[in-house]
Design a protein around this motif. Structure first.
Motif, short mmCIF file in Angstrom:
data_model
loop_
_atom_site.label_atom_id
_atom_site.label_comp_id
_atom_site.label_asym_id
_atom_site.label_seq_id
_atom_site.Cartn_x
_atom_site.Cartn_y
_atom_site.Cartn_z
N PHE A 1 36.28 40.26 40.81
CA PHE A 1 35.91 40.92 42.37
C PHE A 1 35.55 40.68 43.20
CE2 PHE A 1 38.06 45.30 41.08
CZ PHE A 1 37.91 44.88 39.73
N GLY B 1 41.29 38.58 41.56
CA GLY B 1 41.36 39.21 41.55
C GLY B 1 41.06 41.23 40.23
N LEU B 2 42.03 41.19 40.35
CA LEU B 2 43.00 42.83 39.80
C LEU B 2 43.00 42.06 38.36
CD1 LEU B 2 44.75 44.55 42.11
CD2 LEU B 2 42.74 44.66 41.89
N PRO C 1 33.48 45.75 38.31
CA PRO C 1 33.92 47.27 38.46
C PRO C 1 33.37 48.70 37.13
CG PRO C 1 35.57 45.73 37.39
CD PRO C 1 34.50 45.10 37.46
N GLY C 2 33.03 49.12 37.54
CA GLY C 2 32.43 50.99 37.16
C GLY C 2 30.66 50.41 36.88
N TYR D 1 29.60 41.64 41.29
CA TYR D 1 29.86 42.86 41.44
C TYR D 1 31.28 42.87 40.22
CZ TYR D 1 32.43 47.36 42.09
OH TYR D 1 32.85 48.30 41.84
#
Lengths: 304, 296
Positions: free
Chosen positions: A270, A264-265, A46-47, A44
């Protein structure tokens, strides 16, 4: 219309309708995020919607023992060490309360309680600032140590990897002891004073009364709190470690939660961060059930 | 024999008082230290500040308050604390009241569905992605919505309402009062002790929060809270402080020192509200932990 009126007239249903927005709210904020666990099976980003993310099966789980192996081992070690040190520290508030109870003046007792509870209500950002102010190279602690001749050059406590475990555990004492003692102070007040009188008649001194009456009287409270804390064994901080993190101490200070945050961030992996977070939650639930089963054995009724 | 016991007892008393005086010193001195430092002239503070300010000045406070964004951040923090606390108290108490209603359909399920949320959480990343999916990223509501309903608060309030005399509510019902009237006119006023406790805890939580600010407000710095502002100041100063070690000359040291004064002053400003409210709120803290403990 008539139907609506009839429905509205049904009090049982009306109450449920009133509660429904709250239930939906709880569902949205506590349950829906669980659906995010599905991302552990995908690569995965982001976006990119999940439907267009590649399905990778258990590959993300394998990263624990492959790509992230060294980091995971370090993070687990640190988390467990903090957890054990936390468990070892658990009697401190009890003894704090016992000795506080031995103070004669009630006013002084109250004052001590008020002052020592304060650190519990200060954010970790502020605590970090306080610690930096006191322990920095030109700070008062180094000044005192230098002038007393205890050290020859200024200490660098916040950048000293060897001091991490004990320093952070002691900061936990500083922040938590006064607060944690409140419940024991109340428990001491609940101990039958006739027991103390009887012990005195039998010739028990101050220590005898503490050993044979106060401590046994506090044991049930202590054990229940200890068992409760087992469900939170993996919650060894987060903000605390996050604010004090720097490159010199990261190998010792990094715990599961800060690791998840960073991977993760900050590094945007993620899926893997979710794997770690998910396993952490599942293990915590397992621990909670274990503790609950033990309490059920001991007390006859469980915690949850 | 008796004499010896008395002497021992005296030694114990003195040692015990000494210990607690030390404990209080450990709790108070860090705050006192940054307080006097924040009131000191940065150039003179370099010679060491311990118990009293050196070269008393309020200039540091002026410097911090005139930094861009500080007053705005203070406004955001206050707004967050007030709206967040109000929302939490209202939502938790009304929901808890509904959960006491034996007549409600699926009452047990509704209550348990809420209570079990205490025992699990999805983890940081799924939570972050979900909040973003709700459009709460770069949105003030992310400060106050996620903490609006806390299972533990609902348990505490429900337990409290259940031990209120049922006759009051029944009497109001007979007089024709509806659910809302009973809640606002009878239940809430009678529940002030527990509601005040929860309000105090919630307010402290909101005032102290900064992590949600850190991860959700990247695109809206004008919505930063005081805590995050302080965090940013601390991080800038930390960079400066590492450079101090490389600079030997006193004059340069003095110039580099001022960020330390700034960070202590900023810390003091963020801490003041807690210090002021704390003595008044303390009895609620004690009450809160007692009620929680009895329940546990």
């Amino acid at each position: 219309m008539a139907l609506l009126k009839k429905l509205y007239g049904n009090e049982r249903l009306r109450l449920l309708v009133l509660a429904l927005p709250f239930v939906v709210f709880v569902f949205m904020f506590a349950y829906v995020p669980l659906a995010g666990w599905i991302t552990t099976l995908y690569h995965y980003r982001p976006g990119v919607p999940l439907s267009r993310s590649p399905f990778v099966g258990l590959d993300n789980f394998r990263l624990i023992t492959t790509f992230y192996r060294t980091q995971v081992l370090g993070v687990l070690r640190n988390t467990l060490i903090f957890a054990v040190l936390g468990l070892l520290s658990s009697p401190i508030p009890m003894f704090f309360a016992i000795f506080l109870n031995e103070l004669g003046s009630i006013k002084f007792k109250r004052f001590v309680q008020t002052v020592t509870t304060l650190p519990n209500f200060i954010s970790w950002v502020i605590i970090f600032s306080l610690a930096f102010a006191l322990f920095r190279e030109a700070g008062p602690v180094n000044d005192a140590l230098l002038s007393l001749g205890i050290v020859e050059s200024p200490t660098m406590l916040l950048g000293n990897a060897n001091a991490v475990y004990i320093f952070h555990t002691m900061m936990g004492w500083w922040r938590h002891t006064g607060w944690g003692a409140i419940i024991y102070i109340a428990a001491i007040a609940g101990i039958d004073s006739e027991l103390y009188d009887a012990a005195s008649v039998d010739g028990a001194g101050r220590w005898g009364r503490i050993r044979h009456i106060t401590i046994p009287g506090l044991m049930p409270t202590y054990l229940v709190l200890l068992l409760l804390s087992i469900g939170n064994l993996l919650s060894v901080g987060f903000e605390q470690q996050l604010v004090f993190m720097n490159s010199m101490v990261i190998t010792r200070l990094d715990i599961i939660d800060t690791f998840v945050f960073r991977v993760g961030l900050q590094n945007h992996d993620f899926s893997f961060a979710t794997v770690v977070g998910m396993l952490r939650t599942l293990i915590s639930i397992l621990l909670l059930f274990t503790a609950n089963a033990v309490v059920k054995r001991v007390r006859g009724h469980g915690l949850i | 024999m008796k004499h010896k016991a008395n002497a021992n007892s005296k030694i114990f008393t003195v040692a015990n008082y000494g210990f607690f005086i030390l404990a209080m010193f450990a709790c108070i001195y860090p705050f006192w230290y940054i307080f006097v430092f924040s009131l000191s002239d940065p150039m003179q503070a370099i010679r060491g500040v311990y118990f009293l300010p050196r070269g008393f000045t309020l200039q540091n406070y002026l410097d911090v308050f005139t930094r861009p964004g500080i007053l705005q951040a203070a406004g955001v923090s206050v707004l967050r604390t007030v709206t967040g606390t109000t929302l939490t108290v209202l939502a938790c108490s009304f929901f808890a009241y509904l959960c006491t209603k034996q007549k409600m359909y699926f009452r047990k399920f509704v209550y348990r569905f809420t209570v079990v949320t205490m025992y699990f959480n999805a983890g940081l990343i799924p939570w972050f992605l979900t909040m973003r999916a709700y459009g709460l990223n770069n949105n003030f509501l992310v400060y106050i919505l996620p903490s609006a309903i806390g299972a533990f608060n609902v348990i505490l309030i429900k337990t409290f309402i259940e031990q209120l005399p049922a006759s009051l509510e029944e009497a109001a019902h007979i007089d024709g009062a509806g659910v809302f009237t009973v809640f606002f006119k009878i239940i809430m006023p009678l529940s002030t002790p527990i509601l005040a406790t929860i309000a105090v805890f919630s307010a402290v939580h909101h005032w102290n929060s900064w992590f949600d600010n850190l991860i959700f407000m990247v695109g809206r710095p004008e919505l930063n809270t005081l805590q995050l502002m302080l965090w940013n100041i601390l991080n800038q100063a930390a960079l400066q402080a590492t450079r101090i070690t490389e600079l030997a000359q006193a004059e340069q040291l003095a110039r580099q020192q001022s960020p330390v004064t700034i960070r202590m002053t900023a810390t003091m400003i963020v801490t003041f509200p807690i210090l002021f409210v704390y003595p008044f709120a303390q009895r609620y803290f004690v009450k809160g932990i007692m009620i929680g403990a009895i329940k546990g």
